[in-house]
Design an enzyme around this catalytic site. Structure first.
Site, PDB file in Angstrom:
ATOM      1  N   ARG A 162       0.822  -1.221   0.000  1.00 38.55           N
ATOM      2  CA  ARG A 162       0.000   0.000   0.000  1.00 38.55           C
ATOM      3  C   ARG A 162       0.855   1.270   0.000  1.00 38.55           C
ATOM      4  O   ARG A 162       0.530   2.258   0.660  1.00 38.55           O
ATOM      5  CB  ARG A 162      -0.959   0.042   1.186  1.00 38.55           C
ATOM      6  CG  ARG A 162      -2.018  -1.019   1.156  1.00 38.55           C
ATOM      7  CD  ARG A 162      -2.922  -0.848  -0.080  1.00 38.55           C
ATOM      8  NE  ARG A 162      -4.077  -1.703   0.033  1.00 38.55           N
ATOM      9  CZ  ARG A 162      -4.111  -2.976  -0.378  1.00 38.55           C
ATOM     10  NH1 ARG A 162      -3.060  -3.518  -0.938  1.00 38.55           N
ATOM     11  NH2 ARG A 162      -5.208  -3.689  -0.251  1.00 38.55           N
ATOM     12  N   SER A 242     -10.949  -0.137   2.695  1.00 41.94           N
ATOM     13  CA  SER A 242     -10.266  -0.464   3.960  1.00 41.94           C
ATOM     14  C   SER A 242      -9.772   0.836   4.562  1.00 41.94           C
ATOM     15  O   SER A 242      -9.055   1.584   3.899  1.00 41.94           O
ATOM     16  CB  SER A 242      -9.042  -1.340   3.696  1.00 41.94           C
ATOM     17  OG  SER A 242      -9.410  -2.576   3.199  1.00 41.94           O
ATOM     18  N   GLU A 342      -5.342   4.209   6.003  1.00 39.92           N
ATOM     19  CA  GLU A 342      -4.869   3.955   4.650  1.00 39.92           C
ATOM     20  C   GLU A 342      -5.179   5.092   3.670  1.00 39.92           C
ATOM     21  O   GLU A 342      -4.348   5.418   2.828  1.00 39.92           O
ATOM     22  CB  GLU A 342      -5.500   2.633   4.176  1.00 39.92           C
ATOM     23  CG  GLU A 342      -4.810   2.025   3.013  1.00 39.92           C
ATOM     24  CD  GLU A 342      -5.803   1.482   2.030  1.00 39.92           C
ATOM     25  OE1 GLU A 342      -5.584   1.693   0.843  1.00 39.92           O
ATOM     26  OE2 GLU A 342      -6.789   0.859   2.447  1.00 39.92           O
TER      27      GLU A 342
HETATM   28  N1  EPU Z   1     -11.615 -10.078   9.582  1.00 43.51           N
HETATM   29  C1  EPU Z   1     -12.209  -9.819  10.800  1.00 43.51           C
HETATM   30  N2  EPU Z   1     -13.341  -9.042  10.807  1.00 43.51           N
HETATM   31  C2  EPU Z   1     -13.878  -8.546   9.669  1.00 43.51           C
HETATM   32  C3  EPU Z   1     -13.277  -8.841   8.429  1.00 43.51           C
HETATM   33  C4  EPU Z   1     -12.132  -9.592   8.404  1.00 43.51           C
HETATM   34  O1  EPU Z   1     -11.751 -10.239  11.842  1.00 43.51           O
HETATM   35  O2  EPU Z   1     -14.889  -7.823   9.764  1.00 43.51           O
HETATM   36  C5  EPU Z   1     -10.346 -10.858   9.578  1.00 43.51           C
HETATM   37  C6  EPU Z   1     -10.586 -12.273   9.167  1.00 43.51           C
HETATM   38  O3  EPU Z   1      -9.830 -13.109   9.945  1.00 43.51           O
HETATM   39  C7  EPU Z   1     -10.079 -12.305   7.727  1.00 43.51           C
HETATM   40  C8  EPU Z   1      -8.962 -11.269   7.761  1.00 43.51           C
HETATM   41  O4  EPU Z   1      -9.437 -10.290   8.694  1.00 43.51           O
HETATM   42  O5  EPU Z   1      -9.638 -13.571   7.406  1.00 43.51           O
HETATM   43  C9  EPU Z   1      -8.647 -10.642   6.440  1.00 43.51           C
HETATM   44  O6  EPU Z   1      -9.828 -10.064   5.894  1.00 43.51           O
HETATM   45  P1  EPU Z   1      -9.992  -9.823   4.323  1.00 43.51           P
HETATM   46  O7  EPU Z   1      -9.674 -11.062   3.584  1.00 43.51           O
HETATM   47  O8  EPU Z   1     -11.326  -9.211   4.097  1.00 43.51           O
HETATM   48  O9  EPU Z   1      -8.843  -8.818   3.951  1.00 43.51           O
HETATM   49  P2  EPU Z   1      -8.360  -7.435   4.623  1.00 43.51           P
HETATM   50  O10 EPU Z   1      -6.965  -7.668   5.062  1.00 43.51           O
HETATM   51  O11 EPU Z   1      -9.305  -6.923   5.622  1.00 43.51           O
HETATM   52  C10 EPU Z   1      -7.311  -6.611   2.386  1.00 43.51           C
HETATM   53  C11 EPU Z   1      -7.222  -5.296   1.653  1.00 43.51           C
HETATM   54  C12 EPU Z   1      -8.506  -5.046   0.855  1.00 43.51           C
HETATM   55  C13 EPU Z   1      -8.736  -6.211  -0.093  1.00 43.51           C
HETATM   56  C14 EPU Z   1      -8.821  -7.503   0.737  1.00 43.51           C
HETATM   57  C15 EPU Z   1      -8.985  -8.755  -0.107  1.00 43.51           C
HETATM   58  C16 EPU Z   1      -5.804  -3.860   3.003  1.00 43.51           C
HETATM   59  C17 EPU Z   1      -5.720  -2.682   3.933  1.00 43.51           C
HETATM   60  N3  EPU Z   1      -7.010  -4.216   2.603  1.00 43.51           N
HETATM   61  O12 EPU Z   1      -8.346  -6.468   3.361  1.00 43.51           O
HETATM   62  O13 EPU Z   1      -8.295  -3.887   0.082  1.00 43.51           O
HETATM   63  O14 EPU Z   1      -9.914  -6.035  -0.845  1.00 43.51           O
HETATM   64  O15 EPU Z   1      -7.604  -7.661   1.494  1.00 43.51           O
HETATM   65  O16 EPU Z   1      -7.789  -9.088  -0.692  1.00 43.51           O
HETATM   66  O17 EPU Z   1      -4.772  -4.406   2.632  1.00 43.51           O
HETATM   67  C18 EPU Z   1      -8.553  -1.508   0.229  1.00 43.51           C
HETATM   68  O18 EPU Z   1      -7.327  -1.429   0.257  1.00 43.51           O
HETATM   69  O19 EPU Z   1      -9.286  -0.482   0.297  1.00 43.51           O
HETATM   70  C19 EPU Z   1      -9.161  -2.819   0.177  1.00 43.51           C
HETATM   71  C20 EPU Z   1     -10.467  -2.975   0.192  1.00 43.51           C
END
Ligand code: EPU
Length: 355
Positions: A162, A242, A342
């Site tokens: 990022r 995010s 972010e």
């Molecule tokens: N989780 C929770 N609570 C929630 C949602 C998720 O505890 O409400 C935990 C779960 O354990 C899950 C883990 O967080 O397994 C990861 O969640 P997710 O796969 O949704 O990914 P993220 O790390 O929250 C990142 C990117 C997103 C991207 C997704 C999918 C960042 C800051 N965000 O989110 O990017 O769509 O992975 O690959 O790296 C963005 O940058 O705006 C964005 C949406």
């Protein structure tokens, strides 16, 4: 070039916050971007290039800046070498769709992400195991002061999680177009959630185009389920995606963190290897610090679907800032980790705010 004065900022950002912008200039070509920058000379106003507004927080009050909306939307495909050059103003998801239709791989997992092509290099946009640093080979920019152009190679962009050379406080570069080198075979799908949901849909006899279309569709389904595909019907999408980065820890920090989690008796910690480091799910940290999906603070809410997204229900930027500080301090008190917002956040002088 069109110049607008006292433009409401809320309609220029997907989280729909902010007061009014002193000037907004819409540009359809590089020449118009140059004229727009010249227009600012002698006015003591900062220049803020604007993409789709999906990763930006504007201040309440008057933003003393010239916002430059870049509407250059070209898409030039060189099929021989699988390279595409696209104007900075091209809608990102439309760009992905065109690549998928052309049978070119490497960006299909980035389907459904809001914003423009010119915005993706800034924070090295990534999702479901892909990030644009894997396919970008050149970023052509205009320098705000000298009005000279420069083509950055991928290594000059200093891409990281990022992050890039363009995501700094005094970035002088306005991105004009981005060149990608795409792939002619489907990259391995590693991201668990996506891999599992695709099951056996990617049958061997299907063409690359068909496979890419299936992956694209599935990614959009997953994102929609988290309120991360813009939709007028879903109030949870009035957000900046995010809101926090997932913290990355080195070995020592990670073992300290695991010890804290053990003391707190938190069970399995969602974490992912990231090179030498380990990435921790910030959404999980937030929930384990006492916040819940759907929780409301004044006019701001944590998304009903995903703890990492903050939604504007009827709030203002000051309330968002208070809520962000509350979340950060509670996560810090619980885990000793400082999570970083972010989106790019501006004050009324058009300077970026650091956290
Ligand atoms: N989780 C929770 N609570 C929630 C949602 C998720 O505890 O409400 C935990 C779960 O354990 C899950 C883990 O967080 O397994 C990861 O969640 P997710 O796969 O949704 O990914 P993220 O790390 O929250 C990142 C990117 C997103 C991207 C997704 C999918 C960042 C800051 N965000 O989110 O990017 O769509 O992975 O690959 O790296 C963005 O940058 O705006 C964005 C949406």
């Amino acid at each position: 070039m069109k110049v607008f004065e006292h433009t409401p900022l809320a309609k220029l950002s997907t989280i729909r916050l902010g007061g009014v912008g002193q000037y907004l200039i819409e540009c359809n070509s590089m020449e118009e971007v140059i004229s727009a920058v010249q227009f600012t000379k002698g006015k003591q106003l900062s220049v803020i290039p604007l993409g789709g507004g999906s990763n930006i927080v504007f201040p309440d009050g008057v933003l003393k800046s010239v916002l430059i909306k870049i509407n250059i939307t070209s898409f030039d495909l060189d099929e021989d070498c699988s390279e595409v050059t696209s104007g900075a103003g091209m809608n990102w998801d439309l760009f992905v769709q065109k690549c998928v239709q052309a049978g070119l791989a490497g960006v299909e997992c980035l389907s459904g992400i809001p914003g423009t092509v010119g915005a993706v290099p800034i924070q090295n946009v990534g999702a479901y195991g892909q990030e644009v640093a894997q396919t970008i080979i050149r970023v052509e920019c205009l320098h705000k002061e000298t009005l000279k152009t420069k083509a950055f190679t991928a290594s000059e962009c200093l891409f990281a999680y990022r992050d890039s050379i363009f995501k700094c406080n005094d970035n002088p570069w306005i991105i004009l177009n981005v060149k990608f080198r795409l792939k002619t075979e489907l990259p391995e799908i590693r991201y668990g959630e996506l891999k599992n949901s695709l099951n056996h849909k990617l049958l061997d006899h299907l063409s690359l185009q068909d496979k890419l279309a299936i992956v694209r569709e599935q990614v959009i389904v997953l994102r929609r389920g988290k309120g991360m595909v813009l939709s007028n019907e879903d109030p949870n999408t009035v957000s900046a995606g995010s809101f926090f980065k997932n913290p990355t820890l080195d070995k020592k920090e990670y073992s300290q963190f695991l010890a804290t989690c053990e003391q707190l008796n938190l069970g399995k910690v969602p974490s992912y290897p990231n090179g030498e480091q380990t990435k921790i799910a910030a959404a999980w940290l937030i929930e384990q610090s006492g916040f819940t999906k759907g929780q409301i603070y004044k006019g701001i809410k944590i998304s009903d679907y995903h703890a990492l997204a903050l939604v504007n229900i009827r709030g203002n930027t000051a309330e968002l800032a208070e809520f962000v500080e509350l979340i950060r301090s509670q996560v810090y008190n619980q885990f000793g980790l400082l999570i970083e917002p972010e989106p790019v956040w501006y004050n009324t002088d058009g300077q970026r705010i650091n956290f």
